[in-house]
Each structure stands twice: as C-alpha cells, then as structure tokens.
Scaffold this active site. Sequence first.
Site, PDB file in Angstrom:
ATOM      1  N   SER A  11       0.794  -1.225   0.000  1.00 35.36           N
ATOM      2  CA  SER A  11       0.000   0.000   0.000  1.00 35.36           C
ATOM      3  C   SER A  11       0.831   1.281   0.000  1.00 35.36           C
ATOM      4  O   SER A  11       0.316   2.362  -0.270  1.00 35.36           O
ATOM      5  CB  SER A  11      -0.948   0.019   1.201  1.00 35.36           C
ATOM      6  OG  SER A  11      -0.204  -0.057   2.417  1.00 35.36           O
ATOM      7  N   SER A  33      -2.527  -5.147   2.453  1.00 33.41           N
ATOM      8  CA  SER A  33      -2.534  -4.098   3.463  1.00 33.41           C
ATOM      9  C   SER A  33      -3.378  -4.586   4.624  1.00 33.41           C
ATOM     10  O   SER A  33      -4.309  -5.378   4.426  1.00 33.41           O
ATOM     11  CB  SER A  33      -3.125  -2.800   2.903  1.00 33.41           C
ATOM     12  OG  SER A  33      -3.381  -1.868   3.941  1.00 33.41           O
ATOM     13  N   ASP A  50      -2.662  -9.322   7.646  1.00 32.76           N
ATOM     14  CA  ASP A  50      -1.826  -9.009   8.805  1.00 32.76           C
ATOM     15  C   ASP A  50      -0.849 -10.172   8.920  1.00 32.76           C
ATOM     16  O   ASP A  50      -1.245 -11.293   9.268  1.00 32.76           O
ATOM     17  CB  ASP A  50      -2.678  -8.873  10.066  1.00 32.76           C
ATOM     18  CG  ASP A  50      -1.845  -8.526  11.299  1.00 32.76           C
ATOM     19  OD1 ASP A  50      -0.612  -8.717  11.270  1.00 32.76           O
ATOM     20  OD2 ASP A  50      -2.436  -8.083  12.306  1.00 32.76           O
ATOM     21  N   VAL A  51       0.423  -9.936   8.617  1.00 29.24           N
ATOM     22  CA  VAL A  51       1.377 -11.044   8.560  1.00 29.24           C
ATOM     23  C   VAL A  51       1.655 -11.670   9.923  1.00 29.24           C
ATOM     24  O   VAL A  51       2.292 -12.720  10.011  1.00 29.24           O
ATOM     25  CB  VAL A  51       2.723 -10.622   7.915  1.00 29.24           C
ATOM     26  CG1 VAL A  51       2.525 -10.201   6.475  1.00 29.24           C
ATOM     27  CG2 VAL A  51       3.410  -9.538   8.730  1.00 29.24           C
ATOM     28  N   SER A 129      17.308  -6.163   4.287  1.00 28.06           N
ATOM     29  CA  SER A 129      17.890  -4.839   4.487  1.00 28.06           C
ATOM     30  C   SER A 129      19.406  -4.966   4.562  1.00 28.06           C
ATOM     31  O   SER A 129      19.930  -5.964   5.083  1.00 28.06           O
ATOM     32  CB  SER A 129      17.382  -4.208   5.791  1.00 28.06           C
ATOM     33  OG  SER A 129      18.063  -2.991   6.055  1.00 28.06           O
ATOM     34  N   TYR A 142      16.166  -4.566  14.704  1.00 29.63           N
ATOM     35  CA  TYR A 142      15.861  -4.557  13.265  1.00 29.63           C
ATOM     36  C   TYR A 142      16.923  -5.324  12.481  1.00 29.63           C
ATOM     37  O   TYR A 142      16.611  -6.167  11.633  1.00 29.63           O
ATOM     38  CB  TYR A 142      15.771  -3.115  12.767  1.00 29.63           C
ATOM     39  CG  TYR A 142      15.403  -2.982  11.307  1.00 29.63           C
ATOM     40  CD1 TYR A 142      14.106  -3.209  10.871  1.00 29.63           C
ATOM     41  CD2 TYR A 142      16.360  -2.620  10.364  1.00 29.63           C
ATOM     42  CE1 TYR A 142      13.764  -3.087   9.527  1.00 29.63           C
ATOM     43  CE2 TYR A 142      16.031  -2.493   9.019  1.00 29.63           C
ATOM     44  CZ  TYR A 142      14.727  -2.731   8.611  1.00 29.63           C
ATOM     45  OH  TYR A 142      14.402  -2.608   7.280  1.00 29.63           O
ATOM     46  N   ALA A 144      18.824  -7.671  13.527  1.00 30.50           N
ATOM     47  CA  ALA A 144      18.736  -9.091  13.845  1.00 30.50           C
ATOM     48  C   ALA A 144      17.577  -9.770  13.116  1.00 30.50           C
ATOM     49  O   ALA A 144      17.720 -10.875  12.587  1.00 30.50           O
ATOM     50  CB  ALA A 144      18.593  -9.287  15.352  1.00 30.50           C
ATOM     51  N   LYS A 146      16.041  -8.826  10.298  1.00 32.87           N
ATOM     52  CA  LYS A 146      16.293  -8.874   8.851  1.00 32.87           C
ATOM     53  C   LYS A 146      17.449  -9.823   8.521  1.00 32.87           C
ATOM     54  O   LYS A 146      17.432 -10.524   7.506  1.00 32.87           O
ATOM     55  CB  LYS A 146      16.594  -7.472   8.323  1.00 32.87           C
ATOM     56  CG  LYS A 146      15.383  -6.546   8.296  1.00 32.87           C
ATOM     57  CD  LYS A 146      14.325  -7.031   7.315  1.00 32.87           C
ATOM     58  CE  LYS A 146      13.221  -6.018   7.103  1.00 32.87           C
ATOM     59  NZ  LYS A 146      12.227  -6.465   6.106  1.00 32.87           N
TER      60      LYS A 146
END
Length: 267
Positions: A11, A33, A50-51, A129, A142, A144, A146
């Site tokens: 989205s 989304s 919603d994952v 990332s 973050y 860790a 990714k």
Amino acid sequence: MSKVVLITGGSSGIGKAIGEFLIKKGFDVYGTSRNPSNYKESKFPLVALDVTQSQSIINCIDEVLSRTSKIDVLINNAGAGITGPIEEIPEDEIKRNFETNLFGPINVIKAVLPSMRKNKSGLIINITSIAGYMGLPYRGVYSASKGALEIITESFRMELKPFNIEMTNVAPGDFATNIAAGRYHAPVIDNSPYKEQYEASLKMMDEHVDGGNDPNEMAEAILKIINTPKPKIHYKVGVFMQKFSIVLKRILPDKVYEKLLMNHYKL
C-alpha cells in the site's frame, strides 16, 4: 497469461513502487494491506493481510488464488522498523518486530508453497535490508530480524530445489519512503545513560531515509530478478557506500569494522 505477483505491504513505500512498476510491465499484481479500504486509489488490488496472524495469511492466499488460480511470484515486502537501546526496548516490542519481519514472511511462504509446488514453478523474493548484514547501534533488533530472514532464505533455497521453486533476498539500503514514520521508537528517556547518543542516532537515521534513493530503483531491480532464470542468493540495492560496507565487514578485522561503525554514528 501474465505472471501473477503478490506483494505483501503493497500500500505504500517500496511495495507500492514495485507494484505500480510491474503493472506497467504487464504483470497481474496484487498487494496487501492490513486495511485495504484506506487505499481506494491503489493502482492494483489490495487484499487484507496481517502477517502476524496465521488465519489472515491463509485467507489472503486463498483469496488471491480464488481470483487467479496461481501465484507466480511472492514478494515478501511487509516489514516494520524499530529503534532504541536494546536494554530499553520493551520485550513485547522486540517480539512484535520479529513476528512482522521474520515469522510473518516465513508463514506467508509456507502458505504459498503448496500452490507453487503444484504448478512446479515459483519465485519468492524476500525484501530484507543492508542493515541485516551487521549489528547497528540503536537498530540492533531490526538488524537481527532482517539478518535472520537473510539466513533462513539460504536454507529454504536448498530445500525447494527439487520443486523448481526459486528464492532470493533483496537487501535495500536507505530509500525515500515513509518507513521512519511507521517505526517503533523506544522513547528517549531524560535520565537514560543512552539519551544523547540515541537522540543523535535517531536524527541521523531519519536524515538517511529522507535523503534516500528513489524506490523505483528497487522496482527495476525486482523486475531484473523476475526475468532471471536462476536468481542469485543475495542482492543488494542502494548507494555504493552502503553496499561496500558489507564488503568491508567481510574483509576487515571485527574490531576495526566496529570502530568504523562507531565513528560513523559518532559514538
């Protein structure tokens, strides 16, 4: 028939840019989304997802398959940022970030694999990332989450070889999106021993995102990967120095590299 592409987190930001770019190239694109009704102007259909919720994942995949009968390409793009001194980030927020950035993508992959295996083909692209290649100060959680997705993709690839299903990672650097607004920021605490360094690091992170590359650069990279018969395991997309930082980590002694990072973040 056009290839069907499903993009989680379609989205806004990178996901939206990829979807709009692939539509122009003739792909049949679906995005997701948590609240599709908030994005009525989307140029491609958005399906609720919603994952972090297993049933939501199942419902999403079922809905796309009911409309198209196949999913040729899954792009696991949905993710969440998180910042803060690790000592001060609430445990619930750490778990929530891993639910979104690691367990969510794994469960979406699990849900789509039976269909791809039936069709004897498929491509799964995990958006990770460059931060996932190194432990960054005040972005450790973050990095860790990714980084874990990068590693688990390596295992997945080997397990999926017999089924003609390919999987790859694409690690972006800083891009000009609204990701900073959606991050969880641990609050800056007045009497915290981390206060000054954390405030300065937050400002630097936001500046990097605001001055980041055009998300269409990611879209072009994704198209090249889709058109590559045997994709590589890891791709990096971003400015030269961000990509080169991964090379430096590989060749420099650990403490030298750590010193470079600390100097960069003025720690």
